[in-house]
Design a protein around this motif. Structure first.
Motif, PDB file in Angstrom:
ATOM      1  N   LYS A   1       4.650  -1.433  -2.741  1.00  0.00           N
ATOM      2  CA  LYS A   1       3.734  -1.836  -1.670  1.00  0.00           C
ATOM      3  C   LYS A   1       4.240  -1.426  -0.302  1.00  0.00           C
ATOM      4  CE  LYS A   1       1.997  -5.804  -4.261  1.00  0.00           C
ATOM      5  NZ  LYS A   1       1.799  -7.276  -4.288  1.00  0.00           N
ATOM      6  N   TRP A   2       5.507  -1.003  -0.239  1.00  0.00           N
ATOM      7  CA  TRP A   2       6.081  -0.646   1.061  1.00  0.00           C
ATOM      8  C   TRP A   2       6.733   0.720   0.961  1.00  0.00           C
ATOM      9  CZ3 TRP A   2      10.838   0.722   2.985  1.00  0.00           C
ATOM     10  CH2 TRP A   2      10.991   0.681   4.386  1.00  0.00           C
ATOM     11  N   ARG A   3       6.441   1.586   1.958  1.00  0.00           N
ATOM     12  CA  ARG A   3       7.069   2.906   2.022  1.00  0.00           C
ATOM     13  C   ARG A   3       7.692   3.085   3.395  1.00  0.00           C
ATOM     14  NH1 ARG A   3       5.294   7.180  -1.241  1.00  0.00           N
ATOM     15  NH2 ARG A   3       6.757   8.423  -0.009  1.00  0.00           N
ATOM     16  N   ALA A   4       8.828   3.791   3.421  1.00  0.00           N
ATOM     17  CA  ALA A   4       9.497   4.059   4.696  1.00  0.00           C
ATOM     18  C   ALA A   4       8.602   4.928   5.571  1.00  0.00           C
ATOM     19  CB  ALA A   4      10.832   4.760   4.449  1.00  0.00           C
ATOM     20  N   LYS A   5       8.643   4.677   6.896  1.00  0.00           N
ATOM     21  CA  LYS A   5       7.796   5.396   7.846  1.00  0.00           C
ATOM     22  C   LYS A   5       8.504   6.574   8.495  1.00  0.00           C
ATOM     23  CE  LYS A   5       4.572   2.381   7.109  1.00  0.00           C
ATOM     24  NZ  LYS A   5       3.412   2.764   6.249  1.00  0.00           N
ATOM     25  N   GLU A   6       9.789   6.720   8.234  1.00  0.00           N
ATOM     26  CA  GLU A   6      10.556   7.815   8.826  1.00  0.00           C
ATOM     27  C   GLU A   6      11.693   8.174   7.882  1.00  0.00           C
ATOM     28  OE1 GLU A   6      12.062   6.323  12.490  1.00  0.00           O
ATOM     29  OE2 GLU A   6      13.540   5.020  11.525  1.00  0.00           O
TER      30      GLU A   6
END
Length: 775
Positions: free
Chosen positions: A16-21
């Motif tokens: 449900k969560w992915r890194a943005k950078e």
């Protein structure tokens, strides 16, 4: 009430969560161990996956404990390349990731840890799935080209390289390389893994008539180099090249030119000729005769062993076929009486070298070709006729051996009997103290000394006429190789300079560091940590016993020219069975010490005096497990020790004086043997051998013939020292503890004292040699 109703919730299919950078989250996991070590000796690999770009990096490990060291390297590299910092790290709870050092390192840098729950590998699914994908692709690549399993790490490196340049659903059909670096990857250079290829041989390293390319196998891409990685299948060396011709449909035959049976070899004219040459040489050597099959003696079978020497381009340089007896079928007392290998003691070899240096003699070396085939058999041994070479109309007969064949258990003993009788026939006298040592005298002053180690012969002396006569006789009797001055012997390098001879094992030590993955480790100044005691059970966990035994065994061989690691190595050898992680870590520390002393060796200076001088010492109850003491002694001609030991005593000493007394007695036995050897060398010790001891009580016990109440329990064998003292064999002297050379063989010393005693041993750097040097 919920004891019977609790169940495991389903894991979500997608995070449900992915890194943005980049580097916002790093997934990591270790895979292994592999049953087959790689070419570099590694058994594990660790992957690091960037959650944002799904870019993957792979590193190879010998042990899981290297995970922190690898993570540090990865962190520096990836942060410099991307301009971002690692913020989170997701791993399982393995000891390699959950150690105190790893946790402290992440805390100091502010890296957030995300650890999976026990028995929940799904929580680290990105890394787990990546490792599975990598392994499956690598296996397919290896099996497709029928490559040996020790190339698995090359396949995995290539798989990761390709996956980083392949579109993935997690990035909406973009590639990890493009998402991480911001540019599209090139794919024109991609080739099929394991293909036969022909890298260019640069003109600077070949002459005009040599081939412009060599054969190789493609095993991957240079990550930091703009070129292909090519493995030479003959030399097993890896090279980088950008000018390569590929045969992607070709497949290298790893068992090329090596028949599996006689029937297969007989179809090839070259192999047929090789076998005929072997039979011809055997008959020329008068090895056998054809006789009727005996009814009261067993008949041993024979087999063909095939070997090939290839050129760099893969063409055959020479085929060799050896006829080998099936010696495993021999029975002691029936087919042979005793086995014996002609092996000189290293103490004898070093004594000979030290004596030659003192007397300004030159050392020479000969090598016997096919030594075992020269041995005349005393026993009746019968073998079957070789398959394919049966004598017509006499197929039911067998060969009776007059000389040995390879594979016979008593072939080394037969070789010793042959060369022993020949040397005695030539006027040599065999030493009664060392059966591999022979001396020939002419008059009262001229002599030649010969020492034999299986098929290697070292000889020296003060008469050029006798030396030349010996070499001529040996080369006429046997097929020999004249190696000239002694430069390499049993893995030891011998450097000759104007005023000394220097012994070292630099090449072996470098190979050892590479074998255990410490070729780039940080060195230490002393091999052991002071006040750090080793015991059998230390609650540090069990180590890999086979790997530990290999390491300690290698260190024992390295003590041939490095007496400064003798105590550490002998201490570690006490834990060969059921070693712990602490034992293994201590052994690796010794390797780190070797890293800093690679250029060190034994220096023997030239001079005139050949007076034997001894040193003996002991600790008291140094063993934590059985409270036994450790004895140590060293012998020298005034510079550079040539005989030394470090050994645990066989009984518990009740006092320091008793431990020192036992050590002095053991040193006396060695001094007596060395005096015998020197007498055989023509160097009679006219005076008693000074034996330096730093314990006045032990000296008093030795020199006082009166029975004492406190020595009545000491084993009678140790009282031999009193008789040796009375007969003038040794003279027990007192020396200060700071000057006691043997102290380095009995206990862990502080850095300053260790370095000082190491200098007194004659262990010095090759860079300190004075005068011109011939290598």
């Amino acid at each position: 009430m919920c004891n019977g109703k609790n169940h495991r919730e389903a894991f979500p299919q997608e995070s449900k969560w992915r890194a943005k950078e980049p580097l916002g989250l790093i997934h990591s996991n270790i895979c292994g161990p592999m049953q087959t070590p790689s070419l570099g000796g590694t058994r594990y690999f660790i992957t690091f996956i960037d959650d944002y770009s799904r870019m993957c990096w792979v590193y190879f490990l010998r042990n899981k404990s290297e995970a922190l060291h690898v993570f540090k390297k990865f962190k520096v590299m990836v942060e410099l390349k991307s301009g971002y910092h690692i913020k989170r790290l997701r791993t399982n709870r393995g000891g390699e990731f959950n150690s105190h050092e790893f946790v402290q390192f992440c805390e100091e840098l502010g890296i957030e840890r995300q650890l999976t729950i026990a028995y929940s590998p799904q929580q680290n699914g990105v890394a787990k799935r990546k490792n599975r994908t990598v392994m499956e692709m690598a296996k397919c690549m290896v099996h497709e080209k029928e490559m040996p399993y020790n190339l698995w790490c090359k396949a995995i490196n290539t798989v990761v390289y390709l996956l980083n340049r392949s579109p993935t659903k997690a990035l909406e059909n973009s590639t990890p390389f493009e998402r991480f670096s911001g540019r599209k990857p090139g794919i024109k250079h991609l080739k099929e893994f394991g293909s036969v290829c022909y890298p260019l041989v640069p003109g600077a390293v070949r002459h005009k008539l040599e081939a412009t390319s060599a054969i190789g196998v493609f095993i991957g891409y240079g990550i930091y180099d703009k070129g292909y990685r090519i493995l030479n299948p003959i030399t097993q060396k890896v090279l980088l090249s950008r000018d390569v011709i590929f045969d992607e449909h070709g497949k290298w035959d790893w068992e090329k030119h090596k028949p599996e049976s006689f029937d297969e070899a007989a179809t090839d004219e070259a192999w047929r000729k090789a076998m005929e040459n072997e039979i011809s040489m055997i008959e020329k050597n008068q090895t056998w005769e054809l006789v009727n099959r005996p009814f009261d003696k067993p008949v041993i079978g024979v087999k063909w062993v095939y070997k090939t020497k290839l050129n760099l381009d893969g063409s055959i340089q020479k085929n060799k076929a050896k006829l080998v007896a099936k010696g495993y079928a021999q029975k002691p007392g029936i087919d042979y009486n005793e086995t014996f290998a002609l092996v000189a003691r290293l103490d004898t070899i070093r004594t000979l070298i030290a004596l030659a240096v003192k007397n300004n003699w030159k050392l020479y070396q000969l090598n016997v070709k096919s030594a075992f085939l020269n041995g005349v058999l005393e026993e009746e041994v019968y073998i079957e006729q070789p398959y394919g070479f049966l004598v017509k109309a006499k197929e039911d007969k067998v060969y009776k051996l007059h000389k040995a064949l390879y594979g016979l258990k008593h072939a080394p003993r037969a070789w010793y009997g042959d060369i022993d009788s020949y040397l005695v026939q030539c006027g040599f006298k065999k030493s009664t103290s060392e059966v591999t040592l022979y001396v020939k005298c002419k008059g009262n002053s001229e002599l030649v000394i010969v020492s034999i180690y299986v098929d290697d012969i070292v000889y020296t002396g003060n008469s050029q006429e006798l030396l030349q006569e010996f070499k001529s006789d040996m080369m006429q009797k046997y097929e020999m190789t004249d190696l000239g001055l002694l430069h390499h012997f049993l893995g030891m390098g011998v450097i000759h300079s104007d005023n000394c001879i220097f012994l070292h094992q630099r090449k072996y030590a470098s190979t050892l560091l590479q074998k255990f993955g410490l070729q780039e480790c940080k060195s230490v100044s002393i091999p052991l940590v002071p006040n750090d005691k080793l015991r059998k059970d230390d609650d540090s966990g069990a180590a890999d016993e086979a790997q530990y035994q290999k390491l300690v065994g290698s260190l024992l061989y390295l003590t041939a020219t490095k007496p400064d690691i003798m105590y550490a190595t002998c201490l570690l050898s006490r834990f060969m069975h059921c070693p712990t992680n602490k034992h293994y870590g201590t052994a690796k520390r010794v390797l780190r010490y070797i890293q800093g002393t690679l250029h060190f060796g034994l220096e023997y200076k030239r001079g005139e005096e050949t007076i034997l001088i001894g040193f003996c010492d002991s600790d008291w109850s140094g063993s934590e497990d059985d409270m036994r003491s450790t004895s140590g002694y060293a012998f020298t001609f005034g510079n550079g020790v040539f005989s030394w030991t470090s050994v645990k005593q066989q009984c518990v000493a009740l006092s320091t004086a008793e431990a020192e007394y036992i050590s002095a007695s053991e040193a006396t036995a060695q001094a007596t043997w060395l005096r015998f050897v020197l007498e055989d060398f023509g160097e009679m010790q006219a005076v008693a051998t000074p034996l330096n001891c730093d314990n006045t009580s032990a000296i008093a016990i030795t020199k006082n013939p009166i029975f004492h109440q406190k020595t009545k329990h000491i084993n009678r064998r140790y009282h031999y020292i009193k008789e040796a003292l009375q007969q003038g064999v040794i003279d027990l002297l007192h020396c200060p503890t700071k000057e006691q050379v043997a102290n380095i063989f009995t206990k862990v010393l502080a850095r300053e004292q260790f370095s000082y005693l190491r200098e007194l041993l004659g262990v010095k750097s090759v860079h300190n040699l004075k005068g011109s040097v011939n290598v």
